[in-house]
Scaffold this active site. Structure first.
Site, PDB file in Angstrom:
ATOM      1  N   ASP A 172       0.846  -1.202   0.000  1.00 44.78           N
ATOM      2  CA  ASP A 172       0.000   0.000   0.000  1.00 44.78           C
ATOM      3  C   ASP A 172       0.877   1.246   0.000  1.00 44.78           C
ATOM      4  O   ASP A 172       1.807   1.342   0.811  1.00 44.78           O
ATOM      5  CB  ASP A 172      -0.866   0.040   1.269  1.00 44.78           C
ATOM      6  CG  ASP A 172      -2.097  -0.845   1.152  1.00 44.78           C
ATOM      7  OD1 ASP A 172      -2.237  -1.545   0.140  1.00 44.78           O
ATOM      8  OD2 ASP A 172      -2.910  -0.832   2.100  1.00 44.78           O
TER       9      ASP A 172
ATOM     10  N   LYS B 210      -8.082   0.555  -5.171  1.00 37.79           N
ATOM     11  CA  LYS B 210      -9.277  -0.019  -4.535  1.00 37.79           C
ATOM     12  C   LYS B 210     -10.540   0.736  -4.938  1.00 37.79           C
ATOM     13  O   LYS B 210     -10.542   1.961  -5.018  1.00 37.79           O
ATOM     14  CB  LYS B 210      -9.145   0.071  -3.006  1.00 37.79           C
ATOM     15  CG  LYS B 210      -8.120  -0.876  -2.397  1.00 37.79           C
ATOM     16  CD  LYS B 210      -8.200  -0.802  -0.881  1.00 37.79           C
ATOM     17  CE  LYS B 210      -7.010  -1.417  -0.187  1.00 37.79           C
ATOM     18  NZ  LYS B 210      -6.954  -2.879  -0.285  1.00 37.79           N
TER      19      LYS B 210
ATOM     20  N   GLY C 261      -0.291  -3.659   3.948  1.00 34.91           N
ATOM     21  CA  GLY C 261      -0.936  -2.351   3.922  1.00 34.91           C
ATOM     22  C   GLY C 261      -0.188  -1.387   4.803  1.00 34.91           C
ATOM     23  O   GLY C 261       0.841  -0.815   4.417  1.00 34.91           O
ATOM     24  N   SER C 262      -0.670  -1.237   6.024  1.00 33.67           N
ATOM     25  CA  SER C 262      -0.107  -0.253   6.936  1.00 33.67           C
ATOM     26  C   SER C 262       1.257  -0.684   7.460  1.00 33.67           C
ATOM     27  O   SER C 262       2.031   0.144   7.936  1.00 33.67           O
ATOM     28  CB  SER C 262      -1.076  -0.065   8.107  1.00 33.67           C
ATOM     29  OG  SER C 262      -2.410  -0.049   7.622  1.00 33.67           O
TER      30      SER C 262
END
Lengths: 295, 195
Positions: free
Chosen positions: A25, A82, A236-237
């Site tokens: 991400d 997304k 992601g994070s």
């Protein structure tokens, strides 16, 4: 034959090319460059990483096309983006922008509580999340060319990713061991089309590539998911919320390639500094859990 | 006859598909992630995947230098898609470190983005009369090639998409994504050739 674009073979084929890799991400072109230099096989262009989406609350939507375009211009690796579950116009916009994969994602606020996007009519391929085999097969029937287990995004907690991967694996094994006369009833129980259930019964695996997502924060987390049968990972994070994103990104890429080699996982895990702060799933109110979005 | 032991670079990408193709041809595939795993092989496949990722992992593991050395010693190598980019040299501006073993210049993502990926049937005379179904995914093309390089297939507009230089073989498309084993069989036959 004539030259054909947007076929099932090229949609599912790109996922095959991503295997063994890490999809990261990113929210800025600079982060995208760090990801590419660390060896990411693709990036997910976002306005906010899931941990920030969780913190911000409100309605989370498709990213501003300006951000997506800027990231597409910066890197040469595939760029994903997304859209909200069921928001087929956001998907049309992402296809028009030329993104390489659309993630119909529970991380954004769903646009439709009953229907996911009918993905067969798009030229761009889709990846969708699942918590179990039935959910995976429903998405594939709608046209998803790649699956990821959902995990619980933005938590830095691997427990849900493990739960979902194990659920898929258990059901794959169960289906494979059943006799044919049991499959119709099992298809009904799974809520999945018989045709796909038959296919899984014969092959023992999902008909598309399956990555792990949602909660991967360390190299060991990535290697764990790979050993559990993931064909690659989404982070992601976990990267840009860590103390040293470039080093963490690189280490997670190595751990994903050398997932079965503990010496290398040990080496790349050393001295990375602070990983992202994790959340206990039990501390999250039920209505704030992302994985239960979609069906 | 002993089975041919063929390495498949397994750092990232579609290496399992090559493994399955070789198994079906009764060869013995060996997944290669570290330089010492190159020992005792008769050939190597560099698979499709993300060329930037594969190249970086090759450099860090030491495989870049080991494979580069082997290529100089006429070691048979097949590169598909990302593998083709890594075998040749990339047209500037270069974004991937490549072996420059094969005298071809390639352009990455030559057709555009994923929505421009396609499949088509190609005439590949060295594989026989029957057309070869070729899947191109964010595919590169060969822009220029040296005198020692033979074009094995091209698109209707003349763009070369498969080539051979001595015992090095490169395709812009993915023979490992179809059930047609002729390209892998051709590679194995190059390995068996004397001299």
């Amino acid at each position: 034959m004539e030259t054909e674009r947007g076929t099932w073979a090229v949609k599912a084929g790109l996922a095959q090319m991503l295997k063994g890799g890490v999809i990261m991400d990113v929210v800025t072109p600079e982060q995208a460059r760090i990801a590419e230099e660390a060896g990411a096989c693709a990036v997910m262009a976002l306005e906010r990483v899931p941990a920030d989406i969780r913190a911000a609350g409100g309605v989370a939507r498709m990213a501003d096309p300006t951000i997506i375009r800027a990231i597409m211009k910066t890197v040469t690796i595939p760029v994903m983006a997304k859209c909200r579950i069921g928001h087929f116009v956001e998907a049309q916009v992402l296809q028009a922008l030329g993104v390489d994969y659309v993630d119909e994602s529970e991380v954004l606020t769903p646009a439709d509580e009953n229907h996911h996007i009918w993905k067969h009519t798009f030229k761009v391929p889709f990846v969708c999340g699942c918590r179990d085999l039935g959910e995976a097969l429903r998405r594939i029937a709608e046209g998803a060319a790649m699956i990821r287990t959902k995990g619980e995004a933005g938590t830095g907690n691997i427990v849900e990713a493990v739960r979902h991967m194990r659920a898929v694996n258990d059901e794959l094994r169960k289906l494979q061991s059943m006799s044919e006369d049991e499959l119709m009833s099992e298809a009904k129980a799974l809520g999945a089309p018989l045709e796909l259930v038959l296919k899984v019964h014969q092959t023992g695996k999902l008909p598309v590539v399956n990555f792990a997502a949602g909660g991967i924060a360390t190299p060991a987390d990535a290697a764990l998911m790979m050993q559990l049968g993931a064909e690659g990972v989404f982070v992601g994070s976990g990267i840009f919320k860590s103390g040293d994103p470039a080093a963490t990104a690189k280490a997670i890429v190595r751990a994903t390639t050398y997932f079965s080699n503990p010496d290398i996982v040990a080496e790349v895990s050393s001295g990375l500094g602070e990983p992202m702060r994790g959340l206990d799933i039990k501390a999250i109110p039920k209505e704030e859990l992302l994985a239960s979005r979609g069906w | 006859m002993r089975k041919q032991r063929i390495g498949i670079l397994a750092l990232q990408g579609a290496f399992i598909e090559h493994q399955q193709a070789l198994q079906r041809l009764d060869a013995e595939p060996v997944l290669v992630r570290l330089p010492e795993q190159l020992q005792g092989l008769q050939g190597l496949i560099i698979p499709g995947g993300e060329s930037t990722t594969i190249s970086r992992l090759m450099v860090e593991s030491g495989l870049f230098d080991s494979i580069g050395k082997l290529a100089l010693e006429r070691f048979p190598i097949l590169g598909t898609c990302a593998g083709m980019i890594i075998l040749g040299r990339e047209k500037p501006p270069q974004s991937v470190k490549t072996l420059r073993a094969m005298d071809i210049e390639t352009t990455r993502n030559a057709f555009g983005r994923q929505v421009d990926s396609f499949e088509t049937d190609l005439a590949i005379p060295v594989l026989g009369q029957k057309l070869f179904h070729a899947i191109f995914i964010r595919s590169p093309v060969i822009d220029t090639l040296g005198t020692g390089v033979e074009v094995l297939a091209h698109l209707p507009d003349g763009t070369p998409v498969a080539a051979r230089q001595d015992r090095l073989l490169a395709t812009a498309f993915h023979p490992e994504l179809t059930q047609d084993l002729r390209f892998h069989r051709y590679f194995l036959s190059i390995i068996s050739e004397q001299g």
